[in-house]
Structure formats: structure tokens, C-alpha cells
Design a protein around this motif. Structure first.
Motif, PDB file in Angstrom:
ATOM      1  N   ALA A 118       0.629  -1.196  -0.351  1.00 43.27           N
ATOM      2  CA  ALA A 118       0.164  -0.107  -0.085  1.00 43.27           C
ATOM      3  C   ALA A 118       1.001   1.563   0.337  1.00 43.27           C
ATOM      4  O   ALA A 118       2.150   1.422   0.870  1.00 43.27           O
ATOM      5  CB  ALA A 118      -0.835   0.271   0.834  1.00 43.27           C
ATOM      6  N   PRO A 119       1.046   2.352  -0.883  1.00 42.63           N
ATOM      7  CA  PRO A 119       1.570   3.303  -0.977  1.00 42.63           C
ATOM      8  C   PRO A 119       1.753   4.008   0.273  1.00 42.63           C
ATOM      9  O   PRO A 119       3.123   4.173   0.824  1.00 42.63           O
ATOM     10  CB  PRO A 119       0.450   4.624  -1.471  1.00 42.63           C
ATOM     11  CG  PRO A 119      -0.378   2.975  -2.551  1.00 42.63           C
ATOM     12  CD  PRO A 119      -0.634   1.908  -1.833  1.00 42.63           C
ATOM     13  N   GLU A 148      -0.180  -8.674  -4.936  1.00 40.18           N
ATOM     14  CA  GLU A 148      -1.794  -7.662  -4.888  1.00 40.18           C
ATOM     15  C   GLU A 148      -2.688  -8.983  -5.382  1.00 40.18           C
ATOM     16  O   GLU A 148      -4.213  -8.724  -5.845  1.00 40.18           O
ATOM     17  CB  GLU A 148      -1.757  -7.245  -7.188  1.00 40.18           C
ATOM     18  CG  GLU A 148      -1.258  -8.050  -7.426  1.00 40.18           C
ATOM     19  CD  GLU A 148      -0.902  -7.832  -9.212  1.00 40.18           C
ATOM     20  OE1 GLU A 148      -1.041  -6.680  -9.234  1.00 40.18           O
ATOM     21  OE2 GLU A 148      -0.189  -8.492  -9.593  1.00 40.18           O
ATOM     22  N   THR A 170      -3.130  -4.498  -2.952  1.00 46.60           N
ATOM     23  CA  THR A 170      -2.705  -3.572  -3.806  1.00 46.60           C
ATOM     24  C   THR A 170      -2.090  -3.956  -5.616  1.00 46.60           C
ATOM     25  O   THR A 170      -0.873  -4.519  -5.366  1.00 46.60           O
ATOM     26  CB  THR A 170      -1.031  -2.363  -3.265  1.00 46.60           C
ATOM     27  OG1 THR A 170      -2.044  -2.846  -1.763  1.00 46.60           O
ATOM     28  CG2 THR A 170      -0.378  -1.752  -3.923  1.00 46.60           C
ATOM     29  N   GLU A 173      -0.021  -1.800 -10.600  1.00 49.84           N
ATOM     30  CA  GLU A 173       0.243  -0.469 -11.310  1.00 49.84           C
ATOM     31  C   GLU A 173      -0.151   0.454 -10.212  1.00 49.84           C
ATOM     32  O   GLU A 173       0.887   1.511 -10.099  1.00 49.84           O
ATOM     33  CB  GLU A 173      -1.526  -0.199 -12.095  1.00 49.84           C
ATOM     34  CG  GLU A 173      -0.917  -0.570 -13.307  1.00 49.84           C
ATOM     35  CD  GLU A 173      -1.436  -2.819 -13.241  1.00 49.84           C
ATOM     36  OE1 GLU A 173      -1.359  -3.055 -14.585  1.00 49.84           O
ATOM     37  OE2 GLU A 173      -1.985  -3.047 -11.997  1.00 49.84           O
ATOM     38  N   GLU A 174      -0.852   0.279  -8.943  1.00 51.64           N
ATOM     39  CA  GLU A 174      -0.353   1.285  -7.733  1.00 51.64           C
ATOM     40  C   GLU A 174       1.329   1.447  -6.695  1.00 51.64           C
ATOM     41  O   GLU A 174       1.415   2.257  -6.379  1.00 51.64           O
ATOM     42  CB  GLU A 174      -1.544   1.232  -7.054  1.00 51.64           C
ATOM     43  CG  GLU A 174      -1.829   2.345  -5.905  1.00 51.64           C
ATOM     44  CD  GLU A 174      -3.100   1.422  -5.112  1.00 51.64           C
ATOM     45  OE1 GLU A 174      -3.173   2.571  -3.734  1.00 51.64           O
ATOM     46  OE2 GLU A 174      -3.925   1.190  -6.138  1.00 51.64           O
ATOM     47  N   TYR A 175       0.973  -0.419  -6.800  1.00 50.61           N
ATOM     48  CA  TYR A 175       2.507   0.379  -6.092  1.00 50.61           C
ATOM     49  C   TYR A 175       3.511   0.862  -7.494  1.00 50.61           C
ATOM     50  O   TYR A 175       5.048   1.248  -6.600  1.00 50.61           O
ATOM     51  CB  TYR A 175       3.097  -0.948  -5.190  1.00 50.61           C
ATOM     52  CG  TYR A 175       3.155  -1.865  -5.935  1.00 50.61           C
ATOM     53  CD1 TYR A 175       3.952  -2.621  -6.663  1.00 50.61           C
ATOM     54  CD2 TYR A 175       2.386  -3.080  -5.892  1.00 50.61           C
ATOM     55  CE1 TYR A 175       4.671  -4.108  -6.771  1.00 50.61           C
ATOM     56  CE2 TYR A 175       2.673  -4.732  -6.033  1.00 50.61           C
ATOM     57  CZ  TYR A 175       3.358  -4.706  -7.095  1.00 50.61           C
ATOM     58  OH  TYR A 175       3.743  -6.139  -7.507  1.00 50.61           O
ATOM     59  N   GLN A 177       3.433   2.873  -9.399  1.00 57.69           N
ATOM     60  CA  GLN A 177       3.482   4.017  -9.621  1.00 57.69           C
ATOM     61  C   GLN A 177       4.549   4.539  -7.924  1.00 57.69           C
ATOM     62  O   GLN A 177       4.653   5.790  -7.866  1.00 57.69           O
ATOM     63  CB  GLN A 177       2.543   4.589  -9.529  1.00 57.69           C
ATOM     64  CG  GLN A 177       2.307   5.993 -10.073  1.00 57.69           C
ATOM     65  CD  GLN A 177       2.969   6.218 -11.248  1.00 57.69           C
ATOM     66  OE1 GLN A 177       2.718   5.581 -12.290  1.00 57.69           O
ATOM     67  NE2 GLN A 177       3.495   7.513 -10.878  1.00 57.69           N
ATOM     68  N   VAL A 178       4.035   4.684  -6.784  1.00 58.84           N
ATOM     69  CA  VAL A 178       4.581   5.154  -5.968  1.00 58.84           C
ATOM     70  C   VAL A 178       6.126   4.442  -6.074  1.00 58.84           C
ATOM     71  O   VAL A 178       6.882   5.390  -5.459  1.00 58.84           O
ATOM     72  CB  VAL A 178       4.099   3.934  -4.722  1.00 58.84           C
ATOM     73  CG1 VAL A 178       4.845   4.450  -3.243  1.00 58.84           C
ATOM     74  CG2 VAL A 178       2.850   4.228  -4.121  1.00 58.84           C
ATOM     75  N   ASP A 181       7.080   7.375  -8.250  1.00 64.44           N
ATOM     76  CA  ASP A 181       7.626   8.623  -7.079  1.00 64.44           C
ATOM     77  C   ASP A 181       9.079   8.863  -6.288  1.00 64.44           C
ATOM     78  O   ASP A 181       9.343   9.647  -6.010  1.00 64.44           O
ATOM     79  CB  ASP A 181       5.777   9.020  -6.748  1.00 64.44           C
ATOM     80  CG  ASP A 181       4.927   8.762  -7.275  1.00 64.44           C
ATOM     81  OD1 ASP A 181       5.018   8.912  -8.315  1.00 64.44           O
ATOM     82  OD2 ASP A 181       3.423   8.958  -6.844  1.00 64.44           O
TER      83      ASP A 181
END
Length: 362
Positions: A118-119, A148, A170, A173-175, A177-178, A181
């Protein structure tokens, strides 16, 4: 044979780690085995003084990167790395690679860590790693395991981490991206994936370049061949772990030796050291004539075999003391010829050890 590490001091070959701009020695120090015994995947009792000496010995003789993870010893491994590097001149400080995504319960150190990318958790864990390592930027941050879903990993890549301990929820694609970042923010220099199959690698690459891949790979566990080929075609660095299959390919294991492992050593109950032990020991024995021919060690030959696989950048090799470092340092420069590689392929086929292709076509 006694190996003098001074013979290759400061002369270890390097390879580019993908497009990161980092050139790493073909062997790196793996810091899982020094993590201590009081957690689920420890290797038994370990002297911290010997651990620090082992890291410094490897660095003194040219190894320019260390691979650790937040979960190793539940933070203890990262703390030991920081202590080992304290006082080393800035010009000689090795790259430090770590991993995130396995979260532990501080109230139950023996519980299996859970997968959680989780981000908010990732950011918290990265701050913890930065603090323990005593650095302002992590050279390479890697996602330890996919986080995931509940299902088994493609290719049966599960090793010591319990399948039942996964924390879903999660999307990749979401993790990823973090992770990208964090790279943009300067918290980390490069980002990588460990234990991710080609379908996941494809999905990640759409979002941000996968700088590095860390798969398990050895003459016993050859199941990551497709992932290594993927990385090779995309200028992604590859640093494999367990090239000596957690000690099995050092040539020192037997059924009697396994029985002497302490109860808190995770290897005692793993199939590689129980059900499949005889085949694995037979393969290690088959490497001995090759080691003798090169004036080297069985462990060094096993590591060198992984380094000859097309697309491989470097191998992560663990050590619990300086003498063990000396056992695998020669692998960095050991050149196996076609006769050696053919002999190893034949031994793998004959012993039926492990799974995966016995030789690369690349």
C-alpha cells in the motif's frame, strides 16, 4: 586449497546495472544470512561482530554493492550494514540495495511477515530503511514480492516466505507508481522488482522502466530463465539471489550436516534440504572436479555458472564471516569454458536436480 583474497583485491570486474549508471562488481554481498535468529526466517545464531567483519572484508577486497532488505532480521540487517560502513571513506562506500513490501508484527517476531505494498506503507517503510541505513538516498529500492493477490506465483518461485502470509489488495500499477514517485523525489536512485514474473514485468514497464530485476537463480533453481531473458532485451539489470542455493552448492552439505542445523534455521524444513537433498548434493559433488581444475572452490564455480548466463549482471552471495567471503570471491573473475558449461549441464541432467533449462541458448 587456501584462497588469498589479496590475489584479486580491487580488481573485481564490473558490469553496468542496466541503464542506472551504476557499474557493479559481478558479485555482491548478500545480508540475509547475517540477520540474526529471532525472527521466522533466520539462519540460526549469528555474531554481529563477525557479520560486520564479513561486510568490511568484502568491501576491502573490491565488492562494491550490498543487498539487504528491511525484513531481514526485522530491520537488524540494515542496521548492521550501516555499522559496517561507518568510517569507510566516502570514495570506497559501496552501493546499498534494499527491499520493501514485507511488513512484520513488532509484537510477534516469529510470525510470518505479510506482503503489503500500500502506498502509505511503502513510504513509511522507506523512511525506516533510510533511518536504519543512515543514508539520504537508497541506491536501489526493490519490491520484495508481488502483493496483489492470494494465488501462487507463476513458476513456483515461492521460497522461504510463506504463501499463506500474503497481504492482497494493492495492484501492481499502484505500487509501481509509488516506486517511480520515490525515484522522482530523490529518495531512491533506481527501482527494481524481485520475484516478479514476465507478465508483471510487462505491466510495470508501461508505468516506469524496471531498472533492475532480482530473481532466484542457481544451477538448482533455473526457473527464472524467461525473466532474465526479458530483462536482457530491455536493458534491465539482473542481480540473482541464492546462486549457491542457500549453501547447498558449496559442496559442504550432507544429510548429516542438515541434521546439525539449529532448530531456528529455516533451511531445516525446506524441501531443498529434505526431499530433494540427495540430488542437490550430487550436483554439488559434480562441480568439484571443475573447481579443482580451476584451482577454485565448488561454491565459486556455482556462482560463476550464474554469471555466465546471458543477461546476468551480478550475483548476490551471502556470508556469515570473512572466511566465507574468501570462498566465493574468486567467482567474480572465474572464466568457465564451454567444456565446463557442458559438464555442468550434463551433471544437472544426470542428477535431475532442480528445474528449469540446463543451459542457455543465448
Amino acid at each position: 586449497m587456501k584462497f588469498d583474497s589479496k590475489d584479486i583485491a580491487m580488481s573485481l570486474p564490473v558490469r553496468p546495472l542496466g541503464r542506472t549508471g551504476m557499474h557493479i562488481t559481478t558479485v555482491g554481498f548478500g545480508a540475509w544470512a547475517i540477520s540474526g535468529p529471532d525472527w521466522r526466517y533466520g539462519w540460526g545464531a549469528q555474531d554481529d561482530t563477525e557479520s560486520i567483519a564479513a561486510i568490511r572484508h568484502a568491501v576491502e577486497y573490491g565488492v562494491n554493492w550490498i543487498d539487504t532488505a528491511a525484513v531481514y532480521g526485522l530491520g537488524h540487517s540494515e542496521e548492521l550494514v550501516a555499522k559496517a560502513l561507518a568510517g569507510i571513506p566516502d570514495a570506497d562506500i559501496p552501493y546499498v540495495f534494499t527491499k520493501t513490501g514485507l511488513v512484520w508484527d513488532p509484537d510477534n517476531r516469529r510470525a510470518p511477515p505479510s506482503r503489503n505494498m500500500a502506498p502509505a506503507v511503502v513510504r513509511r517503510e522507506v523512511e525506516g530503511s533510510l533511518r536504519r541505513l543512515g543514508v539520504e538516498r537508497i541506491d536501489l529500492l526493490q519490491v520484495h514480492w508481488p502483493a496483489e493477490d492470494h494465488g501462487p506465483l507463476a513458476g513456483g518461485a515461492e521460497t522461504a516466505i510463506d504463501a499463506s502470509a500474503r497481504t492482497p489488495g494493492t495492484p501492481l500499477e499502484e505500487y509501481w507508481q509509488v516506486m517511480a514517485d520515490l525515484q522522482d523525489e530523490g529518495k531512491v536512485r533506481a527501482i527494481g522488482l524481485s520475484n516478479h514474473d514476465t507478465s508483471r514485468l510487462d505491466r510495470a514497464e508501461v508505468i516506469a522502466h524496471v531498472d533492475s530485476l532480482q530473481p532466484p537463480f542457481s544451477a538448482i533453481n533455473r526457473t527464472a530463465a524467461d525473466e532474465i531473458a526479458w530483462a536482457r532485451s530491455r536493458e534491465t539489470g539482473v542481480i540473482c539471489y541464492s546462486p549457491m542455493q542457500s549453501g547447498l552448492l558449496t559442496g559442504t552439505f550432507s544429510r548429516e550436516r542438515v541434521q546439525t542445523l539449529p532448530e531456528n534455521d529455516w533451511r531445516r524444513g525446506h524441501p531443498d534440504f529434505t526431499t530433494n537433498l540427495d540430488r542437490n548434493v550430487a550436483l554439488a559433488a559434480a562441480l568439484r572436479p571443475i573447481a579443482q581444475r580451476h584451482g577454485s572452490t565448488v561454491g565459486a564455480v556455482a556462482v560463476a555458472w550464474t554469471l555466465h548466463w546471458p543477461g546476468m549482471t551480478g550475483a548476490i552471495v551471502g556470508a556469515r564471516n570473512a572466511a566465507q567471503v574468501d570462498g566465493w570471491l574468486p567467482a567474480a573473475s572465474l572464466q568457465l569454458d564451454q567444456s565446463d558449461l557442458g559438464g555442468i549441464a550434463g551433471a544437472i541432467a544426470a542428477t535431475q536436480a532442480g528445474e528449469g533449462p540446463v543451459r542457455s541458448d543465448g
